[in-house]
Every structure is written in C-alpha cells, then in structure tokens.
Design a protein around this motif. Structure first.
Motif, mmCIF file in Angstrom:
data_model
loop_
_atom_site.group_PDB
_atom_site.id
_atom_site.type_symbol
_atom_site.label_atom_id
_atom_site.label_comp_id
_atom_site.label_asym_id
_atom_site.label_seq_id
_atom_site.Cartn_x
_atom_site.Cartn_y
_atom_site.Cartn_z
ATOM 1 N N THR A 14 0.817 -1.136 0.010
ATOM 2 C CA THR A 14 0.037 0.042 -0.023
ATOM 3 C C THR A 14 1.008 1.145 -0.365
ATOM 4 O OG1 THR A 14 -1.647 -1.282 1.057
ATOM 5 C CG2 THR A 14 -1.739 1.242 1.478
ATOM 6 N N PRO A 15 0.557 2.148 -0.896
ATOM 7 C CA PRO A 15 1.289 3.373 -1.014
ATOM 8 C C PRO A 15 1.011 4.113 0.368
ATOM 9 C CG PRO A 15 -0.246 3.565 -2.517
ATOM 10 C CD PRO A 15 -0.316 2.174 -1.866
ATOM 11 N N ALA A 16 2.001 4.888 0.833
ATOM 12 C CA ALA A 16 1.909 5.883 2.057
ATOM 13 C C ALA A 16 1.091 7.260 1.563
ATOM 14 C CB ALA A 16 3.142 6.207 2.594
ATOM 15 N N SER A 17 1.212 7.453 0.393
ATOM 16 C CA SER A 17 0.658 8.841 -0.211
ATOM 17 C C SER A 17 0.556 8.858 -1.493
ATOM 18 C CB SER A 17 1.007 9.982 0.627
ATOM 19 O OG SER A 17 2.405 10.196 0.406
ATOM 20 N N VAL A 18 -0.182 9.406 -2.317
ATOM 21 C CA VAL A 18 -0.008 9.662 -3.719
ATOM 22 C C VAL A 18 -0.238 11.397 -3.982
ATOM 23 C CG1 VAL A 18 -1.346 9.479 -5.900
ATOM 24 C CG2 VAL A 18 -1.604 7.651 -4.107
ATOM 25 N N TRP A 19 0.613 11.671 -4.642
ATOM 26 C CA TRP A 19 0.790 13.370 -5.290
ATOM 27 C C TRP A 19 0.980 13.366 -6.563
ATOM 28 C CZ3 TRP A 19 1.710 16.513 -0.723
ATOM 29 C CH2 TRP A 19 1.943 15.816 0.630
ATOM 30 N N CYS A 20 -0.123 14.225 -7.003
ATOM 31 C CA CYS A 20 -0.122 14.374 -8.494
ATOM 32 C C CYS A 20 -0.228 15.902 -9.048
ATOM 33 C CB CYS A 20 -1.168 13.424 -9.213
ATOM 34 S SG CYS A 20 -1.392 13.837 -10.846
ATOM 35 N N ASP A 21 0.446 16.289 -9.767
ATOM 36 C CA ASP A 21 0.582 17.434 -10.693
ATOM 37 C C ASP A 21 -0.193 17.119 -11.941
ATOM 38 O OD1 ASP A 21 0.411 19.866 -12.016
ATOM 39 O OD2 ASP A 21 2.626 20.426 -11.425
#
Ligand SMILES: NC(=O)c1ccc[n+]([C@@H]2O[C@H](COP(=O)([O-])OP(=O)(O)OC[C@H]3O[C@@H](n4cnc5c(N)ncnc54)[C@H](O)[C@@H]3O)[C@@H](O)[C@H]2O)c1
Length: 391
Positions: A176-183
């Motif tokens: 499981t990813p700890a977090s996701v960030w997207c521009d």
C-alpha cells in the motif's frame, strides 16, 4: 471513509482526497501546475527518512530533476535524493530490473530509513512498488503518477507486480502506498492513446459502479480536447470515488473489486487480436459493448442501459456499427484464454467467465458473491459477432 475533496490548508492550490485499501487510508493530494508546492508538501510529510530513492520514468528527465531538486530542498540542511531512471517498456517490467534497482539503491546508501518515490506511469509505479515492498522487507512507497492510467486508476491499488514471459503481472505482491501526489500538468505529456485508455477505464467505472456520474464523465470527456484542468481533476475524482468503496472492503481485488474487470474478458481478446492496432482503452470499450450485448440477450440489461454504453463510449471513438477489423478466428480463440478462468475451477471451453451487469452500476453476483459468472460460450461468441463483426 470519506472520499470528499477538500481544499488543503496551505497557500498552494492543492486539493486532497483519499481512499482506503482495507484499513489503511491513503491521502491523495493533487493540483494543476503546482509541482514545487506539491513536492514541498510531500517533503514536509516525509518525516524522519534518511534519504529518498526516486524511481523515475526516463522519458521525462527534466521533470525528474525538478522533483529531485524540490525534494532535496524540502528539508533544512538538505534531504539526500538518489535518482534511478527506468525506461517504461513492458519487456523491462521484470524481476531482474527490480533487483538491479534495489542493488543500485543500496549502493547509493539506501537503508531501512529510506523512502521509495515512484515518478511515472503505471509501469514505473508497479516496478518501484516491487522495490519498496521487498527491499529491507518493506520500505514506505510514495506514488507520483504522470499518466492518466496511473493517476486515475493504477495508484488506487495495492497491487504491485512484474511480468513473466507467460503473461503480464504474474509475479507480484500487495504493498500500500503511504501517499499519492499528482500535478495534473504531468498528465498532459502523454499521447492520445494513453489519454483514451485512462478515460475508457473511467467510462467503465461509471457504467459498472457509478452510473450517477455519467454527466460528470461526459463533461470531463468534452473538456479533454484542450486537456482542461477541470476535465483532468473530474476524471481523477471519478476514479477515486468509483474504486474507493470497493477497495476499502476488498483491498486484494479478489471479490467485489473484480467488478473493475468489466469489459476486460472480450477487451483483452480484442487487444491481442488487434496485434497492437487498438489501445487497451479502446479494446476495453469494445469489451464493454460486447458485455452489454451478452446481458441484453440474457434479459438482464434493457435498451436504455445499452444506450448508456453507447453514449459514454462514442466520444471515446468506440462506436457501435463501426467495429475495428479483426481476425474473427483469432478473436474467438483468445476469448477462451481469459485469466479469470482460475476463479471458476472446472470450467471448460463451453463457458466464458465474465463480469456482467444486471443494471447500470449493479454487477450480477456469481458464486461467493464475486461479480463473475460463467456464460455459455456460444452466447458470448454470438454477441461478440453481433458487436464486432456486423455484416
Ligand atoms: N497496479 C494496478 O492495479 C495497475 C492498474 C492499471 C495498470 N497497471 C500497470 O500500469 C501499466 C500501464 O500504465 P500506463 O498506461 O501509465 O503505462 P506506462 O507506465 O508504460 O506509460 C506509458 C507511456 O507513457 C510514457 N510516459 C509516462 N509519463 C509520461 C509523461 N508525463 N509524459 C509523456 N510520456 C509519459 C511512458 O514512458 C510510456 O512510454 C501496465 O504495466 C499495467 O500493468 C497497474
């Protein structure tokens, strides 16, 4: 669990949504033309990590450099960042490549206190996910998706994997990813094929899970011509809203989340029979039209529901009555090789396992509550012919 989008409490134009994989809630922060603020926000949330291993798609070296610099500068005194690039080709999505990245990460100083950050499409995300899941028996993983498929679909999953010569994603694990960030601006670099595929996956999710969002989807598709900010943000949010409730309950995607295979039984056969001429997205679109035709013939779906399929797929170039040219015998042979057969042991060539809808947003339940049912192969072949080979 909430998937409501809220403005983030920062000066930057960032928004935050979230999704759960089982008990783990994953924050998903996004914005448009906001790389510096976004990566500064990520840096601030990394906590006491000793360094970052940034696994980046080789296609965008300037972006990798920008993200690495912003991460390095996100901590007073500097945060060490090791950049490892990867060419996103399916034949390189292998265990030896995972091992090579792990070797290079350790040579460059990675420890148990390191975080793995994936910057790229679904392929880089999956390979970096395998490195994170296995190096030191597990390091935190952060996803920075740069393609529509990754941003709207692949990062919303714990499935990580690599290919075998016998097939895609046959070796893998859940991490499981700890977090996701997207521009969202990162997504504007991809070609039409990738954009179509990412959007077709959303069309599938709307038909199979969230029919009340059809207008939202059509508005987004309308705005995609100029890669509008609002259109991309809408698709991202539809992706989260469709997948989140299923994945919270079924993070390993073996029960109710199998609904996301809608259109894929015929779609995979179409994709392979087209020998690369059709994108994955267009193929799944044809697969959905065929699945709707099967359901109609079984008396499950009415004409209005079939018409809804045409409404959302036509703007994506999947138009009933205008099928692609495919070799019929190959298509029918490939239909019998679907990898969902393993869920229905003992089925022979007289049966095709399919996700079918009994109404828009309502998959037909099979054994063990899975939305997967055995369908008479003759019926499937006839429906496929009706949709894909009209005379
Ligand atoms: N884990 C999951 O649940 C899941 C779900 C869907 C797909 N996947 C996997 O993801 C992969 C497909 O994802 P994808 O469509 O993102 O493919 P991809 O990662 O192969 O990227 C497609 C192409 O876009 C290029 N690219 C990436 N970012 C770019 C950018 N910003 N600008 C220009 N080009 C860019 C890549 O170099 C590549 O050539 C497959 O390997 C699939 O198995 C996994």
């Amino acid at each position: 669990m909430t998937t409501a989008t809220t403005p983030r409490a920062t000066a930057a134009p960032l928004r935050e949504t979230s999704f759960a994989l089982g008990d783990e809630v994953v924050p998903y922060t996004y914005g448009d033309r906001c790389t510096e603020e976004l990566v500064a926000g990520l840096g601030a949330e990394l906590g006491a990590v000793d360094r970052v291993v940034l696994v980046a798609d080789a296609v965008a070296p300037a972006l990798a450099e920008k993200v690495a610099a912003a991460l390095a500068g996100s901590r007073a005194g500097g945060l060490p960042v090791v950049v490892l690039t990867l060419t996103a080709r399916e034949e390189l999505k292998t265990l030896p490549v995972v091992l090579d990245l792990a070797e290079r990460a350790v040579e460059a100083g990675a420890t148990r206190g390191t975080v793995v950050v994936a910057l790229g499409g679904g392929l880089v995300g999956n390979v970096a996910g395998m490195v994170a899941a296995t190096l030191f028996r597990g390091l935190p993983l952060v996803q920075l998706p740069t393609t529509p498929v990754a941003a709207f679909d692949a990062v919303l999953s714990a499935k990580q994997g690599v290919n075998l010569s016998a097939g895609k994603n046959m070796v893998g694990t859940f991490w499981t990813p700890a977090s996701v960030w997207c521009d969202l601006d990162w997504l504007r670099g991809v070609d039409e094929r990738q954009l179509l595929t990412g959007t077709a996956e959303m069309a599938k999710n709307v038909l199979a899970v969230l029919p009340e969002r059809e207008e939202d989807l059509l508005t987004a598709v309308d705005g995609l011509g100029d890669h509008g900010s609002d259109a991309l943000a809408r698709l991202l949010q539809i992706g989260v809203d469709a997948k989140a409730p299923m994945l919270a309950a079924d993070p390993h995607e073996r029960r109710e989340a199998l609904v996301f295979e809608y259109g894929h039984t015929v779609g995979h056969a179409v994709e392979l029979a087209s020998r690369g001429a059709l994108s994955h997205g267009a193929s799944v679109g044809w697969g959905m039209l065929a699945a709707a035709e099967v359901s109609r013939r079984l008396g499950l779906l009415d004409e209005a529901a079939v018409a809804a399929h045409a409404r959302v797929l036509t703007p994506l170039g999947v138009r009933a009555g205008h099928p692609p040219r495919l070799e019929r015998a190959a298509l029918h042979r490939l239909l019998l090789r679907d990898n969902k057969r393993g869920y229905l042991p003992g089925t022979g060539d007289d049966v095709v396992p399919m996700v079918l809808l009994e109404a828009l947003g309502r998959p037909l339940a099979g054994e063990n509550g899975r939305p997967l049912v055995p369908v008479d192969a003759d019926l499937v072949h006839e429906a496929v012919d009706a949709v894909l080979q009209p005379s």
